[in-house]
Design a protein around this motif. Structure first.
Motif, short mmCIF file in Angstrom:
data_model
loop_
_atom_site.label_atom_id
_atom_site.label_comp_id
_atom_site.label_asym_id
_atom_site.label_seq_id
_atom_site.Cartn_x
_atom_site.Cartn_y
_atom_site.Cartn_z
N ALA A 117 13.37 9.42 22.58
CA ALA A 117 11.61 8.95 22.87
C ALA A 117 11.97 7.82 24.54
N VAL A 118 13.03 7.11 24.32
CA VAL A 118 12.87 6.62 25.78
C VAL A 118 13.57 7.97 27.26
N GLN A 119 13.90 8.94 26.48
CA GLN A 119 14.14 10.05 27.22
C GLN A 119 12.60 10.56 28.27
N TRP A 120 11.80 11.14 27.06
CA TRP A 120 10.59 12.17 26.81
C TRP A 120 9.98 11.22 27.95
N ALA A 121 9.64 9.71 27.60
CA ALA A 121 8.83 8.56 28.20
C ALA A 121 8.89 8.67 29.69
N LYS A 122 10.67 9.15 30.57
CA LYS A 122 10.83 9.01 31.58
C LYS A 122 10.36 9.75 31.84
N THR A 123 10.75 11.35 31.34
CA THR A 123 10.08 12.96 31.66
C THR A 123 8.91 12.29 32.03
N LEU A 124 7.57 11.59 31.64
CA LEU A 124 6.44 11.59 31.38
C LEU A 124 5.42 11.21 32.65
N GLU A 125 6.74 9.62 33.23
CA GLU A 125 6.57 8.74 34.43
C GLU A 125 6.92 9.80 36.04
N LEU A 126 7.70 10.74 35.81
CA LEU A 126 8.53 11.44 36.71
C LEU A 126 7.35 12.06 36.69
N SER A 127 6.82 13.27 35.74
CA SER A 127 6.04 14.45 35.37
C SER A 127 4.57 14.30 34.51
N PRO A 128 3.86 14.24 34.19
CA PRO A 128 2.72 13.79 33.52
C PRO A 128 2.31 15.13 32.85
N GLY A 129 2.24 15.63 33.20
CA GLY A 129 1.99 17.11 33.25
C GLY A 129 3.18 18.12 32.20
N HIS A 130 3.70 17.32 32.15
CA HIS A 130 5.19 18.07 31.44
C HIS A 130 5.19 17.86 30.13
N LEU A 131 4.81 19.21 29.46
CA LEU A 131 4.50 19.67 27.70
C LEU A 131 4.63 19.47 26.88
N PRO A 132 6.78 20.08 27.33
CA PRO A 132 6.80 19.94 26.48
C PRO A 132 7.90 18.25 25.80
N ALA A 133 7.45 17.42 26.88
CA ALA A 133 7.82 15.68 26.15
C ALA A 133 6.50 15.12 25.27
N ARG A 134 5.60 16.09 26.30
CA ARG A 134 4.38 15.49 25.23
C ARG A 134 4.62 16.37 24.04
N TYR A 135 4.96 17.38 23.69
CA TYR A 135 5.53 18.62 21.89
C TYR A 135 6.27 17.42 21.43
N ALA A 136 7.74 16.69 22.20
CA ALA A 136 8.67 16.19 21.80
C ALA A 136 8.09 14.77 21.32
N LEU A 137 6.64 13.55 21.94
CA LEU A 137 7.38 13.05 21.58
C LEU A 137 5.46 13.16 20.67
N LEU A 138 5.11 14.48 19.85
CA LEU A 138 4.25 14.50 19.18
C LEU A 138 4.60 14.45 18.00
N GLY A 139 5.79 15.62 18.12
CA GLY A 139 6.99 16.04 16.74
C GLY A 139 7.28 14.05 16.22
N GLN A 140 7.72 13.53 17.09
CA GLN A 140 8.50 12.62 16.76
C GLN A 140 7.26 11.96 16.39
N ALA A 141 6.18 11.97 16.33
CA ALA A 141 4.85 10.50 15.73
C ALA A 141 4.86 11.85 14.36
N VAL A 142 4.20 12.54 14.63
CA VAL A 142 4.28 13.08 13.40
C VAL A 142 4.85 12.69 12.70
N ARG A 143 6.57 13.12 12.36
CA ARG A 143 7.54 13.14 11.63
C ARG A 143 7.46 11.57 10.94
N LYS A 144 7.36 10.62 12.16
CA LYS A 144 6.66 9.05 11.39
C LYS A 144 5.46 9.30 11.03
N GLU A 145 4.87 9.77 10.61
CA GLU A 145 3.85 9.21 10.02
C GLU A 145 3.43 8.16 11.33
N ALA A 146 3.62 8.29 12.41
CA ALA A 146 3.37 6.84 13.44
C ALA A 146 1.41 7.61 14.38
#
Length: 173
Positions: A114-143
């Motif tokens: 999650a830290v690396q994907w957040a870093k990805t979004l800091e470097l490139s806010p429109g990076h959809l694969p990172a958003r999808y990865a964070l979304l999937g992780q949040a769904v799995r954790k029911e966050a």
């Protein structure tokens, strides 16, 4: 240009001609390795990426191909080592941060991923694969607040994304 137009076969042939005419060219090897990796020819991709690195040890594209090949082979420790090495060459490359996040996630280190994907979004806010990865992780954790946040960000880029709409609606109740 051929590669951007989606004509992989013609692009591969053009890169092959460049290699015949300029055998020390690292960029053509790097691009050809990426095309091979995308088409599932991972052994050839690995070989060409290594050859590119022998000619140019700072070839970040060759490192990216090797990371993807190592992940394909399920050799996550090697993929992680390559990603960390590549990040030393270019710490501002969002794709390297994303790939390292993928490796860490596959190793079961979700917080570091999650830290690396957040870093990805800091470097490139429109990076959809990172958003999808964070979304999937949040769904799995029911966050659910994070699910809603990531789904909304995806919908801002892709307003007709039914999956993101579903998860946003579900998270908001």
């Amino acid at each position: 240009m051929l590669e951007r137009k989606g004509d992989v076969r013609a692009a591969s042939a053009a890169y092959g001609e460049i290699l015949r005419d300029f055998p020390e060219d690292s960029m053509a090897r790097e691009r050809l390795a990426a095309l091979y990796q995308q088409s599932g020819q991972v052994d050839d991709a690995w070989r060409l990426a290594r050859e590119a690195l022998l000619r140019d040890p700072r070839s970040v594209g060759a490192y990216k191909t090797m990371i993807r090949v190592a992940m394909h082979r399920k050799d996550h420790d090697v993929a992680k080592l390559i990603a960390l090495r590549a990040q030393k060459l270019d710490e501002r490359d969002p794709d390297l941060a994303f790939l390292l996040g993928e490796v860490l996630d596959r190793q079961g280190d979700e917080p570091s991923a999650a830290v690396q994907w957040a870093k990805t979004l800091e470097l490139s806010p429109g990076h959809l694969p990172a958003r999808y990865a964070l979304l999937g992780q949040a769904v799995r954790k029911e966050a659910w607040p994070r699910v809603a946040e990531q789904a909304a960000s995806i919908l801002a880029e892709e307003p007709k994304n039914a999956n993101a709409f579903y998860w946003q609606a579900y998270a908001l109740g």
